[in-house]
Motif scaffolding. Structure first.
Motif, PDB file in Angstrom:
ATOM      1  N   ALA A  63      13.417 -25.011  57.474  1.00 47.99           N
ATOM      2  CA  ALA A  63      12.165 -25.678  57.839  1.00 47.99           C
ATOM      3  C   ALA A  63      12.168 -26.101  59.301  1.00 47.99           C
ATOM      4  O   ALA A  63      11.112 -26.113  59.946  1.00 47.99           O
ATOM      5  CB  ALA A  63      11.934 -26.888  56.930  1.00 47.99           C
ATOM      6  N   ARG A  64      13.337 -26.439  59.832  1.00 46.24           N
ATOM      7  CA  ARG A  64      13.397 -26.798  61.247  1.00 46.24           C
ATOM      8  C   ARG A  64      13.048 -25.604  62.131  1.00 46.24           C
ATOM      9  O   ARG A  64      12.374 -25.750  63.161  1.00 46.24           O
ATOM     10  CB  ARG A  64      14.788 -27.325  61.594  1.00 46.24           C
ATOM     11  CG  ARG A  64      14.933 -27.779  63.045  1.00 46.24           C
ATOM     12  CD  ARG A  64      16.307 -28.348  63.331  1.00 46.24           C
ATOM     13  NE  ARG A  64      16.552 -29.553  62.560  1.00 46.24           N
ATOM     14  CZ  ARG A  64      17.621 -30.339  62.739  1.00 46.24           C
ATOM     15  NH1 ARG A  64      18.535 -30.022  63.644  1.00 46.24           N
ATOM     16  NH2 ARG A  64      17.784 -31.418  61.999  1.00 46.24           N
ATOM     17  N   MET A  65      13.495 -24.430  61.756  1.00 43.84           N
ATOM     18  CA  MET A  65      13.169 -23.228  62.514  1.00 43.84           C
ATOM     19  C   MET A  65      11.667 -22.945  62.445  1.00 43.84           C
ATOM     20  O   MET A  65      11.049 -22.558  63.444  1.00 43.84           O
ATOM     21  CB  MET A  65      13.958 -22.041  61.968  1.00 43.84           C
ATOM     22  CG  MET A  65      13.695 -20.730  62.684  1.00 43.84           C
ATOM     23  SD  MET A  65      14.535 -19.335  61.917  1.00 43.84           S
ATOM     24  CE  MET A  65      13.682 -19.285  60.327  1.00 43.84           C
ATOM     25  N   LEU A  66      11.068 -23.144  61.268  1.00 44.46           N
ATOM     26  CA  LEU A  66       9.625 -22.941  61.146  1.00 44.46           C
ATOM     27  C   LEU A  66       8.858 -23.959  61.986  1.00 44.46           C
ATOM     28  O   LEU A  66       7.811 -23.635  62.565  1.00 44.46           O
ATOM     29  CB  LEU A  66       9.207 -23.043  59.680  1.00 44.46           C
ATOM     30  CG  LEU A  66       9.758 -21.963  58.743  1.00 44.46           C
ATOM     31  CD1 LEU A  66       9.206 -22.144  57.342  1.00 44.46           C
ATOM     32  CD2 LEU A  66       9.423 -20.575  59.263  1.00 44.46           C
ATOM     33  N   GLY A  67       9.354 -25.178  62.057  1.00 41.15           N
ATOM     34  CA  GLY A  67       8.717 -26.173  62.915  1.00 41.15           C
ATOM     35  C   GLY A  67       8.780 -25.784  64.382  1.00 41.15           C
ATOM     36  O   GLY A  67       7.815 -25.977  65.142  1.00 41.15           O
ATOM     37  N   ALA A 119       1.962 -30.499  63.992  1.00 40.62           N
ATOM     38  CA  ALA A 119       2.444 -30.004  62.696  1.00 40.62           C
ATOM     39  C   ALA A 119       3.891 -29.539  62.793  1.00 40.62           C
ATOM     40  O   ALA A 119       4.713 -29.809  61.904  1.00 40.62           O
ATOM     41  CB  ALA A 119       1.551 -28.870  62.199  1.00 40.62           C
ATOM     42  N   GLY A 120       4.238 -28.837  63.861  1.00 41.04           N
ATOM     43  CA  GLY A 120       5.621 -28.401  64.043  1.00 41.04           C
ATOM     44  C   GLY A 120       6.572 -29.562  64.238  1.00 41.04           C
ATOM     45  O   GLY A 120       7.703 -29.551  63.718  1.00 41.04           O
ATOM     46  N   PHE A 121       6.142 -30.591  64.959  1.00 37.55           N
ATOM     47  CA  PHE A 121       6.989 -31.773  65.167  1.00 37.55           C
ATOM     48  C   PHE A 121       7.258 -32.498  63.854  1.00 37.55           C
ATOM     49  O   PHE A 121       8.399 -32.902  63.572  1.00 37.55           O
ATOM     50  CB  PHE A 121       6.317 -32.712  66.171  1.00 37.55           C
ATOM     51  CG  PHE A 121       7.036 -34.021  66.351  1.00 37.55           C
ATOM     52  CD1 PHE A 121       8.196 -34.092  67.105  1.00 37.55           C
ATOM     53  CD2 PHE A 121       6.553 -35.186  65.758  1.00 37.55           C
ATOM     54  CE1 PHE A 121       8.862 -35.293  67.257  1.00 37.55           C
ATOM     55  CE2 PHE A 121       7.217 -36.384  65.909  1.00 37.55           C
ATOM     56  CZ  PHE A 121       8.370 -36.451  66.661  1.00 37.55           C
ATOM     57  N   CYS A 122       6.237 -32.663  63.032  1.00 37.47           N
ATOM     58  CA  CYS A 122       6.418 -33.322  61.738  1.00 37.47           C
ATOM     59  C   CYS A 122       7.328 -32.502  60.821  1.00 37.47           C
ATOM     60  O   CYS A 122       8.146 -33.065  60.080  1.00 37.47           O
ATOM     61  CB  CYS A 122       5.065 -33.557  61.074  1.00 37.47           C
ATOM     62  SG  CYS A 122       4.026 -34.769  61.912  1.00 37.47           S
ATOM     63  N   THR A 123       7.204 -31.198  60.876  1.00 39.22           N
ATOM     64  CA  THR A 123       8.066 -30.345  60.056  1.00 39.22           C
ATOM     65  C   THR A 123       9.528 -30.486  60.460  1.00 39.22           C
ATOM     66  O   THR A 123      10.427 -30.576  59.609  1.00 39.22           O
ATOM     67  CB  THR A 123       7.632 -28.880  60.173  1.00 39.22           C
ATOM     68  OG1 THR A 123       6.256 -28.761  59.790  1.00 39.22           O
ATOM     69  CG2 THR A 123       8.468 -27.995  59.267  1.00 39.22           C
ATOM     70  N   MET A 124       9.796 -30.518  61.750  1.00 36.86           N
ATOM     71  CA  MET A 124      11.170 -30.679  62.219  1.00 36.86           C
ATOM     72  C   MET A 124      11.725 -32.058  61.882  1.00 36.86           C
ATOM     73  O   MET A 124      12.901 -32.196  61.516  1.00 36.86           O
ATOM     74  CB  MET A 124      11.231 -30.430  63.731  1.00 36.86           C
ATOM     75  CG  MET A 124      10.895 -29.014  64.146  1.00 36.86           C
ATOM     76  SD  MET A 124      11.046 -28.727  65.927  1.00 36.86           S
ATOM     77  CE  MET A 124      12.816 -28.913  66.137  1.00 36.86           C
ATOM     78  N   MET A 125      10.902 -33.091  61.986  1.00 38.10           N
ATOM     79  CA  MET A 125      11.367 -34.437  61.643  1.00 38.10           C
ATOM     80  C   MET A 125      11.640 -34.568  60.149  1.00 38.10           C
ATOM     81  O   MET A 125      12.560 -35.286  59.739  1.00 38.10           O
ATOM     82  CB  MET A 125      10.332 -35.472  62.088  1.00 38.10           C
ATOM     83  CG  MET A 125      10.242 -35.637  63.589  1.00 38.10           C
ATOM     84  SD  MET A 125      11.799 -36.145  64.350  1.00 38.10           S
ATOM     85  CE  MET A 125      12.079 -37.721  63.549  1.00 38.10           C
ATOM     86  N   LEU A 126      10.861 -33.889  59.319  1.00 36.78           N
ATOM     87  CA  LEU A 126      11.105 -33.921  57.880  1.00 36.78           C
ATOM     88  C   LEU A 126      12.442 -33.284  57.541  1.00 36.78           C
ATOM     89  O   LEU A 126      13.207 -33.808  56.727  1.00 36.78           O
ATOM     90  CB  LEU A 126       9.976 -33.209  57.140  1.00 36.78           C
ATOM     91  CG  LEU A 126      10.165 -33.046  55.627  1.00 36.78           C
ATOM     92  CD1 LEU A 126      10.226 -34.405  54.945  1.00 36.78           C
ATOM     93  CD2 LEU A 126       9.045 -32.204  55.035  1.00 36.78           C
ATOM     94  N   GLU A 127      12.745 -32.157  58.173  1.00 38.61           N
ATOM     95  CA  GLU A 127      14.022 -31.505  57.899  1.00 38.61           C
ATOM     96  C   GLU A 127      15.191 -32.317  58.453  1.00 38.61           C
ATOM     97  O   GLU A 127      16.282 -32.327  57.875  1.00 38.61           O
ATOM     98  CB  GLU A 127      14.014 -30.104  58.516  1.00 38.61           C
ATOM     99  CG  GLU A 127      15.105 -29.184  57.989  1.00 38.61           C
ATOM    100  CD  GLU A 127      16.447 -29.448  58.619  1.00 38.61           C
ATOM    101  OE1 GLU A 127      17.473 -29.248  57.946  1.00 38.61           O
ATOM    102  OE2 GLU A 127      16.486 -29.863  59.801  1.00 38.61           O
TER     103      GLU A 127
END
Length: 209
Positions: A63-67, A119-127
């Motif tokens: 998920a971090r890569m997708l972010g 959206a990408g920042f939130c995805t990276m923070m979630l992972e």
């Protein structure tokens, strides 16, 4: 007399040993302290880690890569939108009924990049944190990002369809605008697909049993 005392002693000694062993067995606390420590020790867990809290989100590491891909596509859309705006301002007279620059006039590449990066920042923070508070933000931003990407795909597709149906002579500013819109459509499609994959992973992690 001596025989009676020996006989009574032989009966009392095993009975006393049995009684002390029975009392000693149930006098110790249950479960023992050693077993409790063993359950909480890192070696006893299957993965060699302490038990995670209930707020832990089991989402994939990819998920971090997708972010990062979302952030990169947002930045690329920003530069494409800025180039489109520059081309439209400098060559405004060349655009007319032959080419209706919907992407350039609406400045879609500029303002949509903000939502893609968030959206990408939130995805990276979630992972990174794997906390449920970031799950809500990530779901909201990715749903909003996918909707904006879908709107952009429809607008750019309409622009390209109108330009392709025209039979008039095409000059170089129009070709450049068409090329910019094609690249914008490509990275917007990438953003839409990545947002859908992220939402699928998050919902799968949310309802995991």
């Amino acid at each position: 007399m001596l025989r009676r005392w020996n006989f009574s002693l032989t009966l009392q000694v095993p009975f006393w040993l049995l009684l002390t062993s029975y009392a000693g067995t149930y006098s110790s606390p249950w479960p023992p302290k050693t077993s409790t420590y063993h359950l909480l020790s890192p070696r006893s867990s299957p993965q060699g880690k302490m038990p995670q809290s209930l707020n832990h989100v089991w989402i994939k590491k990819e998920a971090r890569m997708l972010g990062a891909i979302q952030i990169a596509s947002g930045v690329i859309n920003l530069f494409l939108g800025m180039i489109w705006a520059r081309l439209l301002v400098s060559q405004l007279d060349t655009f007319g009924k032959t080419y209706i620059p919907i992407a350039g006039v609406s400045a879609y590449g500029v303002w949509s990049s903000f939502f893609f990066v968030i959206a990408g920042f939130c995805t990276m923070m979630l992972e990174k944190t794997r906390e449920r508070c970031w799950m809500t933000h990530t779901i909201f931003t990715n749903v909003l990002s996918s909707c904006i990407a879908l709107i952009g795909l429809l607008l750019i597709s309409l622009e390209l369809a109108i330009f392709s149906s025209s039979k008039k002579r095409v000059i170089w500013p129009q070709k450049c605008g068409k090329l910019l819109s094609e690249y914008l459509w490509l990275f917007t499609s990438l953003q839409f697909l990545v947002s859908c994959v992220v939402m699928h992973w998050i919902l799968k992690a949310k309802y995991r049993r």
